[in-house]
Design a protein around this motif. Sequence first.
Motif, PDB file in Angstrom:
ATOM      1  N   PHE A  52       0.809  -1.223   0.000  1.00 22.67           N
ATOM      2  CA  PHE A  52       0.000   0.000   0.000  1.00 22.67           C
ATOM      3  C   PHE A  52       0.846   1.279   0.000  1.00 22.67           C
ATOM      4  O   PHE A  52       0.434   2.309  -0.530  1.00 22.67           O
ATOM      5  CB  PHE A  52      -0.979  -0.011   1.177  1.00 22.67           C
ATOM      6  N   GLY A  53       2.019   1.228   0.614  1.00 20.91           N
ATOM      7  CA  GLY A  53       2.909   2.384   0.554  1.00 20.91           C
ATOM      8  C   GLY A  53       3.336   2.655  -0.875  1.00 20.91           C
ATOM      9  O   GLY A  53       3.305   3.798  -1.352  1.00 20.91           O
ATOM     10  N   MET A  54       3.719   1.597  -1.573  1.00 17.35           N
ATOM     11  CA  MET A  54       4.111   1.735  -2.978  1.00 17.35           C
ATOM     12  C   MET A  54       2.907   2.167  -3.822  1.00 17.35           C
ATOM     13  O   MET A  54       3.047   2.966  -4.754  1.00 17.35           O
ATOM     14  CB  MET A  54       4.683   0.407  -3.496  1.00 17.35           C
ATOM     15  N   GLY A  55       1.719   1.656  -3.482  1.00 20.13           N
ATOM     16  CA  GLY A  55       0.500   2.057  -4.197  1.00 20.13           C
ATOM     17  C   GLY A  55       0.250   3.554  -4.066  1.00 20.13           C
ATOM     18  O   GLY A  55      -0.144   4.221  -5.033  1.00 20.13           O
ATOM     19  N   ALA A  56       0.502   4.080  -2.868  1.00 23.77           N
ATOM     20  CA  ALA A  56       0.310   5.520  -2.648  1.00 23.77           C
ATOM     21  C   ALA A  56       1.293   6.324  -3.503  1.00 23.77           C
ATOM     22  O   ALA A  56       0.927   7.353  -4.096  1.00 23.77           O
ATOM     23  CB  ALA A  56       0.490   5.854  -1.170  1.00 23.77           C
ATOM     24  N   ILE A  57       2.531   5.851  -3.590  1.00 25.40           N
ATOM     25  CA  ILE A  57       3.530   6.558  -4.405  1.00 25.40           C
ATOM     26  C   ILE A  57       3.150   6.490  -5.887  1.00 25.40           C
ATOM     27  O   ILE A  57       3.240   7.488  -6.613  1.00 25.40           O
ATOM     28  CB  ILE A  57       4.930   5.962  -4.162  1.00 25.40           C
ATOM     29  N   ALA A  58       2.696   5.321  -6.323  1.00 26.38           N
ATOM     30  CA  ALA A  58       2.268   5.188  -7.722  1.00 26.38           C
ATOM     31  C   ALA A  58       1.091   6.128  -8.007  1.00 26.38           C
ATOM     32  O   ALA A  58       1.040   6.779  -9.063  1.00 26.38           O
ATOM     33  CB  ALA A  58       1.884   3.740  -8.012  1.00 26.38           C
ATOM     34  N   SER A  59       0.155   6.232  -7.059  1.00 27.27           N
ATOM     35  CA  SER A  59      -0.983   7.145  -7.241  1.00 27.27           C
ATOM     36  C   SER A  59      -0.501   8.584  -7.312  1.00 27.27           C
ATOM     37  O   SER A  59      -1.012   9.379  -8.113  1.00 27.27           O
ATOM     38  CB  SER A  59      -1.970   7.000  -6.078  1.00 27.27           C
ATOM     39  N   LEU A  60       0.480   8.913  -6.485  1.00 21.89           N
ATOM     40  CA  LEU A  60       1.017  10.279  -6.472  1.00 21.89           C
ATOM     41  C   LEU A  60       1.628  10.632  -7.832  1.00 21.89           C
ATOM     42  O   LEU A  60       1.509  11.773  -8.298  1.00 21.89           O
ATOM     43  CB  LEU A  60       2.067  10.416  -5.358  1.00 21.89           C
ATOM     44  N   ILE A  61       2.238   9.648  -8.463  1.00 25.50           N
ATOM     45  CA  ILE A  61       2.804   9.886  -9.801  1.00 25.50           C
ATOM     46  C   ILE A  61       1.692  10.282 -10.785  1.00 25.50           C
ATOM     47  O   ILE A  61       1.821  11.227 -11.557  1.00 25.50           O
ATOM     48  CB  ILE A  61       3.551   8.628 -10.295  1.00 25.50           C
ATOM     49  N   TYR A  62       0.553   9.567 -10.726  1.00 21.00           N
ATOM     50  CA  TYR A  62      -0.564   9.902 -11.612  1.00 21.00           C
ATOM     51  C   TYR A  62      -1.203  11.231 -11.241  1.00 21.00           C
ATOM     52  O   TYR A  62      -1.673  11.978 -12.111  1.00 21.00           O
ATOM     53  CB  TYR A  62      -1.614   8.784 -11.602  1.00 21.00           C
ATOM     54  N   ILE A  63      -1.249  11.532  -9.946  1.00 19.22           N
ATOM     55  CA  ILE A  63      -1.807  12.826  -9.519  1.00 19.22           C
ATOM     56  C   ILE A  63      -0.976  13.960 -10.123  1.00 19.22           C
ATOM     57  O   ILE A  63      -1.511  14.917 -10.692  1.00 19.22           O
ATOM     58  CB  ILE A  63      -1.790  12.935  -7.979  1.00 19.22           C
ATOM     59  N   ILE A  64       0.337  13.841 -10.006  1.00 22.01           N
ATOM     60  CA  ILE A  64       1.218  14.904 -10.505  1.00 22.01           C
ATOM     61  C   ILE A  64       1.134  15.003 -12.033  1.00 22.01           C
ATOM     62  O   ILE A  64       1.008  16.098 -12.594  1.00 22.01           O
ATOM     63  CB  ILE A  64       2.671  14.655 -10.046  1.00 22.01           C
TER      64      ILE A  64
END
Lengths: 235, 317
Positions: A52-64
């Motif tokens: 889930f930590g990695m999932g949050a980082i991956a989501s942050l990439i799409y947000i940016i």
Amino acid sequence: MNASGSIDEHTESEVLHTWTGKTRQWLVKRLPADKLLPEGQPSYVSSWIYVFGMGAIASLIYIIASGVVLSLNGPTWYHVSGLGHFVNSSHLWSVELFFIFMVVHLWGKYWMSAWRGGRVLTWITGVISFAVSIVAAFTGYLLQTNFDSQWIAFEAKDALNAVGIGAWFNVANLGQIFMWHIVLLPLAVGVIVALHVVLVRARGVVPPLEAASSDTQLTTPDEVSVGTLTEGSVR
Amino acid sequence: MSKIPASVSWRSKDDIASRAWTGKKREYDLFKELTVGVIVVGVLVVGLSAVFSSPDEPSVTLKSWATAAPADFVATATAELGGTSGTAGYGAPYNNTPDVGQKLGPINLQSLSGVQIPIDTAVDFVTGPLSLQANPPQALSTWTAAATDQRASWTSAYTDALTKAPNNDPTQVAVGDYGPVPALTSSLLAMAQQGALDGAIQGEGGFFNLDYTRSILFLGDGAYFVGLADGAHLTGDQWGMMNETGNYPGQSWLWLFSFWYQVPVVGGAANADILVVGIMLLLTVLLGLVPFIPGLRTIPRWIPIHRLVWKDYYKRR
């Protein structure tokens, strides 16, 4: 320095006098390359909760990425463009996923008491990134330039005015909120998340709460040959 | 399992949690996991966006308000003229209004900021825009020349008359001494219905103006805008800001913020906003400091959910 003026490899173990040398020595000691980019993890790092930590980082990439496209086209573009509306939708859903992953990650780390063994800063930076992300998302909702953002601005002003900051964090001032949302808050989230990740790498993943020195997995030789598994002491 | 209670201390000491792991390891590829994560999340983002899209309810304008609810518009304009609207009596940072603002004990935090975004509702919302017209109403000069008490008397009488009129319809108001107020408000209504008022109020900030404070406050003083929000389950007593229009999750992470407004002793307090902001700041700080708080940090040992997380490790220990 050696006679030719270049930095000798052996000087890392010596007492350095320059600020740059001292900083490098401090960084390399706490975060050597094999900790920063590991090829192995302790055997206990084996659960779905860790993704889930990695999932949050991956989501942050799409947000940016989606946020950059939206901001380059201006806050009203998505009202009149099908592509814009899709990018806006992907911005929304990556934010929703980001928070879902972050909340599960946070709860997981709580039940693992992940602050143990000198990892308290990792916990604190995680909580700060969660709090700053909430403010960042809130400013995003104010930038929709539609009925939602009108109403949220009208309703939210009271809490901000009540504590005396509404004039400077004016939720009805699109220019001000745009700057907060696309510059200041993303920068803050990015820096804190980066620091959080570096701390995770530097201090390692916390061992099981009830791990004991008599455990077979601690007393038997390692079965997997991974060159980067000889880590320094956890600081 | 160990009989010795596991330590949940944050301190670095000579124990397994503090030392580098010297036991069994497993292969781990950081970049591969990141790549897989990006692909999986990408599929989720694209899928959710394609299936559910995103809400985009058009903005309310002064024109749409004046067209859809002219009676509410005229009543609100009268309140702006008479200085009895929510904005007119709001206090800092919009205007100086004695004895308003929420207090934290003896401290009025709201008034401490001073008037940073000055708004005179009569001038900024009504007479100012009317004066921009090619042919300003004659009533404008009558209003401008009148004393403050006279203005208040006219607006008060007209407000009462509007309340008593059938459907609050300005065209069915009983005859009375309302001075220039009906003429001013009907002119403003016409201006708004033509779409000229939106630009006039927004243009008060100059040619370039990204500040929508005046327009949003004017909208919020009326019942129409609030009614639309109520219909879209967006008001404070409906969990407010954590919702958004349509069937979308909204800012669900604000649930605890919205929750406190639903608790009568907090949400019903005169300084509810200060209380809620204060509670949330305190809880956020406490969350960050959990590792230092005995009891809170010990719960994971009392309720051993960690045995699910590390079940493989414990099974093979």
